[in-house]
Design a protein around this motif. Structure first.
Motif, mmCIF file in Angstrom:
data_model
loop_
_atom_site.group_PDB
_atom_site.id
_atom_site.type_symbol
_atom_site.label_atom_id
_atom_site.label_comp_id
_atom_site.label_asym_id
_atom_site.label_seq_id
_atom_site.Cartn_x
_atom_site.Cartn_y
_atom_site.Cartn_z
ATOM 1 N N PHE A 80 0.959 -1.308 -0.189
ATOM 2 C CA PHE A 80 -0.406 0.306 -0.263
ATOM 3 C C PHE A 80 1.327 1.680 -0.127
ATOM 4 O O PHE A 80 0.321 2.308 0.120
ATOM 5 C CB PHE A 80 -0.635 -0.420 1.186
ATOM 6 N N GLY A 81 2.065 1.329 -0.395
ATOM 7 C CA GLY A 81 3.169 2.141 -0.597
ATOM 8 C C GLY A 81 3.745 2.336 0.410
ATOM 9 O O GLY A 81 4.001 1.977 1.811
ATOM 10 N N ARG A 82 4.557 3.530 1.028
ATOM 11 C CA ARG A 82 5.655 4.009 2.031
ATOM 12 C C ARG A 82 5.800 5.132 2.156
ATOM 13 O O ARG A 82 4.907 5.922 1.257
ATOM 14 C CB ARG A 82 6.684 2.970 1.559
ATOM 15 N N GLY A 83 6.540 5.433 3.231
ATOM 16 C CA GLY A 83 6.687 6.707 3.903
ATOM 17 C C GLY A 83 5.100 7.707 4.150
ATOM 18 O O GLY A 83 4.369 6.952 4.924
ATOM 19 N N SER A 84 5.829 8.417 5.169
ATOM 20 C CA SER A 84 4.963 8.963 5.789
ATOM 21 C C SER A 84 4.282 10.648 5.578
ATOM 22 O O SER A 84 4.999 11.859 4.508
ATOM 23 C CB SER A 84 5.482 9.658 7.481
ATOM 24 N N ASN A 85 3.635 10.946 5.471
ATOM 25 C CA ASN A 85 2.958 12.410 4.192
ATOM 26 C C ASN A 85 2.400 13.453 4.987
ATOM 27 O O ASN A 85 1.430 12.486 6.867
ATOM 28 C CB ASN A 85 2.056 11.816 2.990
ATOM 29 N N ASN A 86 1.777 14.292 4.753
ATOM 30 C CA ASN A 86 1.962 15.316 5.509
ATOM 31 C C ASN A 86 1.876 15.658 7.201
ATOM 32 O O ASN A 86 1.255 16.088 7.893
ATOM 33 C CB ASN A 86 0.768 15.657 5.251
ATOM 34 N N THR A 87 3.199 15.396 7.516
ATOM 35 C CA THR A 87 3.710 15.356 8.753
ATOM 36 C C THR A 87 3.754 17.051 9.430
ATOM 37 O O THR A 87 4.563 17.621 8.642
ATOM 38 C CB THR A 87 4.822 14.374 9.460
ATOM 39 N N VAL A 88 3.535 17.029 10.495
ATOM 40 C CA VAL A 88 3.219 18.932 11.400
ATOM 41 C C VAL A 88 4.254 18.116 12.281
ATOM 42 O O VAL A 88 4.276 17.872 13.531
ATOM 43 C CB VAL A 88 1.840 19.407 11.068
ATOM 44 N N ILE A 89 5.231 19.322 12.138
ATOM 45 C CA ILE A 89 6.208 19.675 13.731
ATOM 46 C C ILE A 89 6.164 20.565 13.641
ATOM 47 O O ILE A 89 7.020 21.286 13.183
ATOM 48 C CB ILE A 89 7.339 18.840 13.425
#
Length: 715
Positions: A309-318
């Motif tokens: 189903f894909g990989r990675g983290s998207n639209n994370t806010v720090i």
């Protein structure tokens, strides 16, 4: 005054009234019970459903705590938790968790110290520093909330502290929330007792996987004002475990709000394959400082493993986070991190990094309005927007700002422009002699789509290269309105010698370079190349990496025109193959013509020259001039991936720019000739007839002279 354990004791003589007021045998608080015939799910009561705390049995009758019916609230102390910092409270807390329904409940801890374990938990044996047994070692003393929703946990400042003698293994981890939705955990703290448990980080098997708080494949949740300190792995871990099990259930829309992680073993917090996760406020400090294993970051955002189903983290806010004194990066936007936003954070003695990713999954991250103190910076993903940041350095800190997009994702339309602008760097000049101080703005690899402008660098360095540009000389970088200035105090305290400081000042790197002020004694003005003039070399360059073996790539030129005949149009093609597995380098250069004139440009030994093919030239494919590239057969027998690094330069009096298109990888090519990398001589091709290297060079030089005389080549 009647105690609950007395009223509900086997053979109790107290009357079975419909409503009774009692005193809880654990908390000594007043409680009310009423008769019931159904459990909280509506099913009929049975002896198995009477948990002995909230639902109880007396003879043939069943009773329920009225407070549970009214408020859906359970108190840890009601299940026997002492919170005295001595007693092992694991049985009581786990008993409470086992009672909880699937949804709609509140859990309350008192402000107390709850001990996890009794110190008799066996440590696993190591052989040569590694344990090879099962993941499931020993009794499970962690606290798991699984498949639950719509609940709140009030910690009230409670600390769950691992017993100092617990073995540092997975079954002795802290809290976990697995496939949960719509929940909040507030004011709850975990202390992993790392200093006495001393984890064996060299052994990275799953039984070592432990954390203070883990949230996996859950949605819409918040951890607020929680701490996770001294853990034997990660303070917090946010992950989508289900997708690794081929279940399309991502971790989504979670928040860590004003949470803190200090002195953890591997990471303060790991965010793995999650969507729209936010870290708002809080601090992540001292990771790996007492005991540690890599990467020792404050927060590491990464991909974990690939999935269907894909990989990675998207639209994370720090946002608004403190990173300080972690032994790795303060914050790392690692493999697969895209469209993240990092703002209003403070980095103290901690670097910030964006990692390269061959599939352009680390891309388009925005970093703005942060303060960096003695912290270096690395941008290697592609499409980063880095602006409005303030960088403050102590007198001798060896600063490095590295911008090196290793892969040419912009040219391949996989990321936006990389913009570095409106940033301010200031180094304290010191109050006395501080010796020579290194520091650099380091720009390398792919520079297509990179713009660096309106930045100010004060006292960046007194020795070495304060601006270092490297990689392809392809006129792609835009660099303008930047200031490099050394103050008088800094110059005095470093005893700066102009002979020991320099910068890259070569026009060939720049698409645009203007209004840059180099205010450092002894340094020349920077070159200015605001616009390309008629007669300048026209160059196209790009890189394709990790091309599968057996695939072909086409480079197509469309609408090529000039002020002379097409038969006189020449291109110089330079190819360089960097093979992924063994990092070998092969360089070939050809002068290619649309006409039948196909000379070869070469420098090297006679034996090597005899192995070169005749120039391949261009051929017509779909009414366009096309070059086709493939992996060499010799390399394909060794490497499953190959890379293409190519520069194409127009020679002669060509005046117009030229469009160039790169095809997708494809399986079958029926149009020879093909340029193979590295190029090898075909079996039917005769060796050069030159008898020695001198004769070969003379013949070649005569050919070049004819080309230059005709105006096709520049001298």
């Amino acid at each position: 005054m009647i105690y609950t354990n007395d009223f509900f004791a086997l053979g109790s003589s107290y009357p079975n009234d419909n409503l009774v007021q009692l005193v809880d045998s654990f908390t000594l608080e007043n409680v009310n019970f009423k008769k019931t015939s159904v459990w909280h799910t509506g099913v009929p009561m049975t002896p198995a459903l009477a948990d002995g705390i909230i639902y109880r049995q007396k003879g043939t009758d069943y009773y329920v705590d009225v407070d549970w019916l009214t408020n859906r609230t359970v108190y840890v102390k009601r299940f026997g938790a002492k919170g005295d910092g001595i007693t092992n409270d694991v049985p009581a807390i786990k008993r409470m968790i086992s009672f909880l329904p699937e949804k709609d409940f509140i859990v309350v801890f008192e402000n107390a110290k709850y001990i996890q374990g009794d110190g008799t938990y066996p440590r696993y044996p190591l052989v040569n520093g590694v344990y090879s047994g099962n993941v499931d070692i020993g009794e499970e003393i962690f606290f798991s909330f699984e498949n639950k929703s719509d609940f709140t946990i009030y910690g009230n400042g409670a600390v769950i502290k691992a017993h100092p003698n617990n073995a540092p293994i997975a079954n002795a981890r802290g809290f976990e929330f697995i496939r949960c939705q719509n929940f909040r955990v507030q004011d709850l703290n975990y202390d992993g007792s790392i200093n006495t448990r001393k984890p064996d980080g060299g052994d990275n098997a799953m039984y070592n996987n432990q954390s203070g708080f883990k949230v996996s494949s859950s949605q819409r949740y918040e951890l607020m004002n929680c701490r996770s300190d001294n853990t034997c792995m990660d303070g917090f871990i946010i992950v989508s475990d289900d997708i690794f099990e081929n279940i399309d259930n991502w971790n989504e829309d979670g928040i860590l709000r004003n949470c803190h992680a200090d002195n953890n073993y591997r990471q303060g917090c790991s965010i793995v394959n999650s969507k729209r996760f936010k870290v708002l406020g809080g601090s992540y400090t001292n990771t790996g400082k007492t005991y540690g294993t890599l990467p020792k970051d404050g927060i590491d955002i990464e991909e974990g493993y690939n999935s269907l189903f894909g990989r990675g983290s998207n639209n994370t806010v720090i946002e608004g986070v403190l990173f300080e004194n972690n032994l790795g990066d303060g914050l790392a936007l690692h493999l697969g991190t895209h469209n993240a936003s990092v703002s209003n954070c403070v980095f103290k003695n901690n670097s910030f990094a964006v990692a390269q990713d061959w599939e352009a999954m680390s891309r388009n991250n925005t970093i703005y309005n942060n303060n960096f103190y003695d912290s270096s910076i690395k941008l290697s993903g592609g499409g980063e927007h880095f602006y409005g940041n303030r960088i403050y350095l102590s007198p001798t800190f060896p600063f490095n700002f590295l911008m090196d997009n290793e892969y040419d994702h912009f040219a391949n339309k996989k990321c936006r422009e990389t913009l570095i602008y409106d940033n301010y760097l200031y180094r304290d000049p010191g109050k006395q002699s501080i010796g020579n101080v290194p520091g650099t703005l380091n720009i390398g690899e792919s520079k297509d789509g990179v713009r660096i402008f309106k930045n100010t660098f004060i006292n960046i360095a007194s020795t070495g290269s304060f601006l270092y540009i490297h990689g392809p000389v392809d006129r792609k970088l835009e660099f303008y309105d930047n200031i490099f200035h050394n103050t008088e105090e800094f110059i005095t305290n470093t005893s700066m010698n102009p002979a020991n400081i320099y910068y890259t000042n070569y026009e060939g790197f720049f698409k645009k370079a203007y209004n840059n002020r180099i205010e450092i004694p002894g340094m020349p003005e920077m070159v200015s190349t605001a616009h390309r003039s008629t007669g300048d070399k026209l160059v196209k360059g790009f890189q394709l990496k990790r091309i599968p073996a057996g695939k072909y790539v086409d480079i197509t030129f469309d609408r090529m025109s000039s002020n002379f005949e097409a038969a006189e149009l020449y291109l110089k093609v330079t190819t360089r193959g960097y093979w992924f597995e063994n990092d070998s380098t092969h360089v070939k250069e050809e002068i290619i013509s649309i006409s039948d004139v196909k000379p070869v440009s070469y420098s090297g030994t006679l034996n090597d020259f005899k192995k070169l093919p005749v120039s391949t030239g261009l051929y017509i494919k779909n009414d366009k001039a096309t070059l086709t590239f493939s992996q060499s057969s010799s390399d394909a027998g060794i490497n499953s991936l190959w890379n293409l690094d190519i520069t194409i330069e127009v020679l002669g009096n060509y005046t117009d720019d030229f469009p160039m298109k790169i095809s997708d990888y494809y399986d079958m090519n029926t149009q020879p000739p093909i340029i193979s990398l590295p190029m090898t001589k075909s079996a039917s091709q005769a060796d050069s007839s030159a008898l020695d290297l001198t004769a070969l060079r003379n013949d070649f030089n005569n050919l070049l002279l004819k080309l230059r005389s005709s105006g096709v080549m520049q001298s």
